[in-house]
Each structure stands twice: as structure tokens, then as C-alpha cells.
Design a protein around this motif. Sequence first.
Motif, PDB file in Angstrom:
ATOM      1  N   ALA A  62      16.850 -22.133  21.032  1.00 50.37           N
ATOM      2  CA  ALA A  62      16.269 -22.239  19.691  1.00 50.37           C
ATOM      3  C   ALA A  62      16.227 -23.693  19.247  1.00 50.37           C
ATOM      4  N   PRO A  63      15.163 -24.085  18.506  1.00 48.92           N
ATOM      5  CA  PRO A  63      15.079 -25.476  18.032  1.00 48.92           C
ATOM      6  C   PRO A  63      16.179 -25.754  17.019  1.00 48.92           C
ATOM      7  N   PRO A  64      16.635 -26.978  16.939  1.00 47.10           N
ATOM      8  CA  PRO A  64      17.707 -27.309  15.998  1.00 47.10           C
ATOM      9  C   PRO A  64      17.214 -27.250  14.561  1.00 47.10           C
ATOM     10  N   ALA A  65      18.064 -26.802  13.658  1.00 46.92           N
ATOM     11  CA  ALA A  65      17.727 -26.755  12.231  1.00 46.92           C
ATOM     12  C   ALA A  65      17.878 -28.146  11.627  1.00 46.92           C
ATOM     13  N   PRO A  66      17.173 -28.438  10.522  1.00 44.74           N
ATOM     14  CA  PRO A  66      17.333 -29.746   9.871  1.00 44.74           C
ATOM     15  C   PRO A  66      18.694 -29.849   9.192  1.00 44.74           C
ATOM     16  N   ASP A  85      14.774 -44.056  -3.894  1.00 46.67           N
ATOM     17  CA  ASP A  85      15.796 -43.834  -2.874  1.00 46.67           C
ATOM     18  C   ASP A  85      15.307 -42.760  -1.916  1.00 46.67           C
ATOM     19  N   GLN A  86      15.588 -42.953  -0.627  1.00 47.48           N
ATOM     20  CA  GLN A  86      15.115 -42.070   0.427  1.00 47.48           C
ATOM     21  C   GLN A  86      16.220 -41.109   0.853  1.00 47.48           C
ATOM     22  N   LEU A  87      15.926 -39.797   0.858  1.00 47.43           N
ATOM     23  CA  LEU A  87      16.853 -38.817   1.397  1.00 47.43           C
ATOM     24  C   LEU A  87      16.701 -38.787   2.916  1.00 47.43           C
ATOM     25  N   ILE A  88      17.827 -38.719   3.641  1.00 47.19           N
ATOM     26  CA  ILE A  88      17.825 -38.783   5.097  1.00 47.19           C
ATOM     27  C   ILE A  88      18.055 -37.396   5.685  1.00 47.19           C
ATOM     28  N   VAL A  89      17.199 -37.017   6.664  1.00 43.56           N
ATOM     29  CA  VAL A  89      17.332 -35.734   7.343  1.00 43.56           C
ATOM     30  C   VAL A  89      17.329 -35.976   8.848  1.00 43.56           C
ATOM     31  N   THR A  90      18.166 -35.236   9.568  1.00 46.12           N
ATOM     32  CA  THR A  90      18.155 -35.252  11.026  1.00 46.12           C
ATOM     33  C   THR A  90      17.934 -33.833  11.522  1.00 46.12           C
ATOM     34  N   GLY A  91      17.510 -33.748  12.821  1.00 47.07           N
ATOM     35  CA  GLY A  91      17.232 -32.430  13.375  1.00 47.07           C
ATOM     36  C   GLY A  91      15.959 -31.860  12.794  1.00 47.07           C
ATOM     37  N   GLY A  92      15.704 -30.580  13.085  1.00 44.14           N
ATOM     38  CA  GLY A  92      14.518 -29.930  12.568  1.00 44.14           C
ATOM     39  C   GLY A  92      13.249 -30.421  13.233  1.00 44.14           C
ATOM     40  N   THR A  93      12.151 -29.860  12.795  1.00 43.07           N
ATOM     41  CA  THR A  93      10.852 -30.185  13.363  1.00 43.07           C
ATOM     42  C   THR A  93       9.908 -30.602  12.245  1.00 43.07           C
ATOM     43  N   MET A  94       9.338 -31.777  12.375  1.00 42.45           N
ATOM     44  CA  MET A  94       8.389 -32.251  11.365  1.00 42.45           C
ATOM     45  C   MET A  94       7.115 -31.408  11.391  1.00 42.45           C
ATOM     46  N   PRO A  95       6.368 -31.324  10.249  1.00 44.19           N
ATOM     47  CA  PRO A  95       6.648 -32.006   8.973  1.00 44.19           C
ATOM     48  C   PRO A  95       7.659 -31.248   8.126  1.00 44.19           C
ATOM     49  N   PHE A  96       8.280 -31.982   7.191  1.00 41.10           N
ATOM     50  CA  PHE A  96       9.276 -31.398   6.299  1.00 41.10           C
ATOM     51  C   PHE A  96       8.681 -31.190   4.902  1.00 41.10           C
ATOM     52  N   THR A  97       9.207 -30.191   4.200  1.00 35.06           N
ATOM     53  CA  THR A  97       8.845 -29.932   2.800  1.00 35.06           C
ATOM     54  C   THR A  97      10.109 -30.028   1.959  1.00 35.06           C
ATOM     55  N   TRP A  98      10.032 -30.773   0.853  1.00 34.92           N
ATOM     56  CA  TRP A  98      11.195 -31.007  -0.007  1.00 34.92           C
ATOM     57  C   TRP A  98      11.011 -30.318  -1.356  1.00 34.92           C
TER      58      TRP A  98
END
Length: 374
Positions: A62-66, A85-98
Amino acid sequence: MSTGIGAGTTTSPNVSGLSETSGKIEIKAGILTKGSHTITVKATGYTDATVTQTITAPPSSAPPAPFINTIVFTEDAQVGDIYSDQLIVTGGTMPFTWSITNGSLPTGLSLNDRGEIVGTPTGQAGQYTFTVKVTDANNLSATRQLTLTVDGPTSVPAVSTASIAPNTIGQAYDQSLDATGGSAPYTWSITNGALPPGLSLNDQTGEITGTSSKSGVYNITVQVKDANGVTATQTIPIDILQSYDREVIWNGQVKNIPAIVGNDGGTQTTYMPIWYVMQLLKSMGIQSTWNGHDWDMNTSSTADLSGIQAGTGSASIYLNRTLVQRVNSQAKVDPSTNKLTTYMPIWYVEQVLNRVGLQSNWNGTTWSVTEQNS
């Protein structure tokens, strides 16, 4: 017949990772993609042989979760200053929705689709706690609660003037707008609508002065800005009357209707044309009829019919077909339409309206009527 994997072994399709263990040909894990594959293996070395076999590769992992790495913000925001200010995310698959799922950002700031908190704080200083959520292309998500500190004044301005007195066309006008909170000095402006012709606003003192030249109700939105650049707005009606008009505030809505001043039993009083009042009553669900001498109001609400002392007069007012008041009336030309209409003393009309749950107040210039349960 023994078949081994030698230097000349080939496969179709091309597959790497072949090995032989105890005479068995194996394809090492992780070589094939998910799905069914037909593999033809031609092994050379001992005895040429061709083997065709259909195999199904196991599902890939399974792909990693953000994951939201931001725990604290690098710096505080400041009221009136641009912030980013920029929020930092690792993992997951782009694109992201905030998104913000709980709480709210300080007034003036927003969270964009790149995970940046940007804008200029315009509200009150303090600590603002909220929950951010990021969702990736596989609909996997993560949340984190964050707190952003906004530095600056702890008091914000507010326009304290909710209404101002009406003025008659051609007369000098002088009314002041007032504000509370925030930090002086204030700066005033109009952000929506326009002042009546002939009037102007002093942006430093908040005074509206001049001589109005056109009647009507002018709804303007005024803005006050304090020394820290924090703003507040308020919508205010400015009512400019014709010489024969009176202002009516009917359940919060400003109206102008003609009126006359006449004698009622030896006392000077103000008379209102009943046709206009009948139209206003419709907005409160009270239907009425007028036949030239009887005014009959009909309402489905409970009407107070106690303690009736109808008195005397040339016209009668009924509530649900019950006589509650006789009044002296006057037939005069309506200056707005140039048609003859009937006027009744406002004081008696007030008493009748009180019986149907309408709170009425007359100060000589303005008649305020409101529903008692509104």
C-alpha cells in the motif's frame, strides 16, 4: 529430463530475478507488477527446454499515507503585517488538498491549496488554535492541531454609531460617527453606497456635514481604521425627508411617509395617512380594509380586546370586526400622489397597534414600530 538455468536462459516477457532451487525456477518477489503475466522460460545449459507458465504477481504494498511534519510555526503573526508560513508534509501522493476542520484562522489569514497560511491579520491579537487536514491523491489524509500566535493590540475598533437622526431637505446637517476600541487616531471612509447629495464626510473626525439637496433613504457602509490598520464597518441609513415627510422605522426598515399636523380636540397632533400604514401592516401579516369611515384590521394572532373605551370621532378602527377606537380623521391631499386620502392621529393608531403585539413609539419626528417578540 533435468532442466537448469544456464547462461543462455531467456524469458518472454523479459523478467529479471530468476533463480533455481532444487530444480525449481523462481521469480524473486518485487520483480513483477501487480496483475497476471504469462511467462515463457527457455533454459539452456544442460538440455534445451521451454516452459510456459501463467502466474499472478502479488499486490504491491500500500502507498504511504501523508504526514504533517509542522508542529509549531517559525514565527508569530503581527496585526497589520503581511504573514506567510508553509506547512510541511511528507509521504503521501501528490497532489495534496488542504483544509481547516476545526477552529479557525485569525481574521485576514487563509490556507491555500499549497499548504501555505498567508494574508494580513486584521483582527484581535491572541492565540488561535485550529486543526489542519491534508488529503493526498489516494484519498489518504492526516490532521494536526496547531496554534498560531498573533501579536499586536488586544482591542479592535468598532463603529458604535448604529443610526443617525433624519434631516429635512435644504436644512444644514451635522452628525458625527463614533468608534470604540482599537488605537486612536481613527480614519473614516465610506466603502459602500454614497452620501446624499450635498453632504460630505470628514475622514479624520467622522463628521457628516452639509446641506442635503435630495430626499430619500441612503444606506451607506462606513469604515473606521485605527492606528494599527485594523478596520471595522457598519451600515447606517441616512434619511433625508421632504418638508411634509415623517420617518417611520418599521421593524428595523426605514420608510418615509407624508404627515400633517392638525388639531385633535384642542391639541396639536400629527396625523398619518392610513393607506400607507395599511401597506406597512401587510409586511407583518395584518390585512386591513378601509371603506371611507371604517378601518378594519384582521390578524390571525391573538389580539388584546380588553378594556376597550372607543371614545368618539368621525372614523372607527376595528380589530377582527370588534370596534376598539373612534378617532377624528382628516381628508387631505397626499403630496406624493396628489390624491385625496384620509389621515388619522398617530397617537390613537399606536394604541390599536399595541393590541396586536406591535410596540409603537413616536418622538415627534420618527415613528418606530416593532414586533414585541422580534
